[in-house]
Design a protein around this motif. Structure first.
Motif, PDB file in Angstrom:
ATOM      1  N   SER A  90      24.175 -37.132  62.206  1.00 53.70           N
ATOM      2  CA  SER A  90      24.737 -36.140  61.291  1.00 53.70           C
ATOM      3  C   SER A  90      26.228 -36.429  61.100  1.00 53.70           C
ATOM      4  O   SER A  90      26.819 -37.238  61.820  1.00 53.70           O
ATOM      5  CB  SER A  90      24.552 -34.731  61.862  1.00 53.70           C
ATOM      6  N   GLY A  91      26.839 -35.723  60.162  1.00 53.79           N
ATOM      7  CA  GLY A  91      28.268 -35.885  59.955  1.00 53.79           C
ATOM      8  C   GLY A  91      29.063 -35.503  61.181  1.00 53.79           C
ATOM      9  O   GLY A  91      30.065 -36.148  61.518  1.00 53.79           O
ATOM     10  N   LEU A 103      28.884 -38.330  63.744  1.00 58.20           N
ATOM     11  CA  LEU A 103      29.739 -39.449  63.333  1.00 58.20           C
ATOM     12  C   LEU A 103      31.207 -39.123  63.587  1.00 58.20           C
ATOM     13  O   LEU A 103      31.976 -39.992  64.019  1.00 58.20           O
ATOM     14  CB  LEU A 103      29.522 -39.757  61.849  1.00 58.20           C
ATOM     15  N   ILE A 146      34.590 -44.910  59.671  1.00 57.19           N
ATOM     16  CA  ILE A 146      33.820 -43.670  59.744  1.00 57.19           C
ATOM     17  C   ILE A 146      34.626 -42.500  59.193  1.00 57.19           C
ATOM     18  O   ILE A 146      34.110 -41.660  58.449  1.00 57.19           O
ATOM     19  CB  ILE A 146      33.367 -43.405  61.194  1.00 57.19           C
ATOM     20  N   LEU A 160      33.581 -40.120  56.060  1.00 54.00           N
ATOM     21  CA  LEU A 160      33.497 -38.669  56.171  1.00 54.00           C
ATOM     22  C   LEU A 160      34.456 -37.976  55.213  1.00 54.00           C
ATOM     23  O   LEU A 160      34.167 -36.872  54.728  1.00 54.00           O
ATOM     24  CB  LEU A 160      33.784 -38.240  57.610  1.00 54.00           C
ATOM     25  N   GLU A 204      32.561 -37.865  52.003  1.00 61.55           N
ATOM     26  CA  GLU A 204      31.520 -36.843  52.097  1.00 61.55           C
ATOM     27  C   GLU A 204      32.123 -35.450  51.951  1.00 61.55           C
ATOM     28  O   GLU A 204      31.557 -34.584  51.270  1.00 61.55           O
ATOM     29  CB  GLU A 204      30.792 -36.963  53.438  1.00 61.55           C
ATOM     30  N   ILE A 213      27.161 -45.644  59.783  1.00 66.03           N
ATOM     31  CA  ILE A 213      27.267 -45.036  58.454  1.00 66.03           C
ATOM     32  C   ILE A 213      25.943 -45.164  57.698  1.00 66.03           C
ATOM     33  O   ILE A 213      25.499 -44.225  57.040  1.00 66.03           O
ATOM     34  CB  ILE A 213      28.425 -45.687  57.667  1.00 66.03           C
ATOM     35  N   TYR A 237      23.451 -42.532  58.619  1.00 69.73           N
ATOM     36  CA  TYR A 237      23.823 -41.134  58.347  1.00 69.73           C
ATOM     37  C   TYR A 237      22.649 -40.414  57.701  1.00 69.73           C
ATOM     38  O   TYR A 237      22.032 -40.928  56.754  1.00 69.73           O
ATOM     39  CB  TYR A 237      25.042 -41.121  57.427  1.00 69.73           C
TER      40      TYR A 237
END
Length: 253
Positions: free
Chosen positions: A8-9, A12, A69, A73, A76, A208, A211
């Motif tokens: 999951s985010g 990460l 990473i 993110l 995202e 990644i 993900y």
């Protein structure tokens, strides 16, 4: 509801924070630098220090995973945020807040205008992809303006000498944004960009790629505060624990 596999985010982000901490621990607490601060021209250490120092290159190598990473993110967060302006202001404020801790940690001075922390890189990258979102329409007519936006971001990051700069930092963020729906392509092109800086960092793209599209448990401001605070803590450990201890150890030899 059945949970989806892989990362999951939130997972990460924790991975990036942990690997960044390893990297910064090695760079800031490096004993040779501490010895130079304590006693200039002194090069002798004991076997304990030498043994710990041997781990530092490994810590730095692992630390190469963090930045790609964080860039991923950031994109995202940009795609899913309801308020891009607030997101941008928050990044900029923490860039300002983190600058003195960053300079103390890596330049050993209160202010260093020749080096800026990674929040500035992320902030510039965010402004670039915000511009692309507004003006990029997948047509040849929008291509010159889009290239100008990207080029301007790269130039500003390089001119300010931000951490990871424009050719790596800003381009990685642009890559993750333009290929956000093309999982394999964003990892392949991102890897080519990162090769300017690291080979081991390519491993970050495996995480990644895996993900799962879920945010996971969010600690909204934890990373923002963690960055300047952990730098100050590491600098304090070096200045007030390691340097005095090394000074006492060397002078008692």
């Amino acid at each position: 509801m059945e949970s989806r596999p892989f990362f999951s985010g939130s997972q990460l982000k924790w991975l990036a924070i942990f690997t960044m901490l390893m990297d910064h621990t090695a760079k800031i607490l490096y004993f040779r630098t501490s010895i130079t601060i304590a006693v200039p021209y002194q090069t002798d250490t004991n076997r304990l220090f030498e043994g710990i120092e041997n781990l530092f290159p490994f810590f730095i190598m692992i630390g190469r995973l963090a930045f790609p990473i964080f860039c991923f993110l950031l994109v995202e967060g940009f795609v899913h945020t309801s308020n891009i302006k607030r997101y941008s202001i928050r990044l900029f404020l923490f860039a300002l807040l983190s600058e003195i801790p960053y300079d103390l940690a890596f330049s050993k001075r209160f202010v260093d205008i020749h080096s800026q922390n990674v929040f500035f890189t992320l902030w510039i990258g965010l402004l670039v992809i915000a511009g692309l979102k507004k003006y990029w329409h997948s047509s040849l007519r929008s291509l010159p303006l889009s290239l100008m936006i990207i080029g301007s971001g790269v130039f500003v990051a390089e001119w300010l000498q931000t951490d990871y700069g424009g050719w790596i930092g800003v381009l990685l963020i642009v890559n993750f944004y333009l290929f956000r729906n093309r999982k394999l392509l964003k990892c392949l092109f991102g890897g080519l960009i990162l090769l300017q800086n690291s080979v081991f960092g390519l491993l970050a793209f495996l995480f990644i790629y895996l993900y799962n599209g879920q945010r996971g448990r969010q600690l909204k401001y934890f990373f923002y505060w963690f960055y300047p605070v952990h730098l100050l803590v590491l600098v304090s450990i070096q200045q007030f624990l390691i340097v005095p201890y090394l000074l006492m150890f060397i002078l008692n030899q």
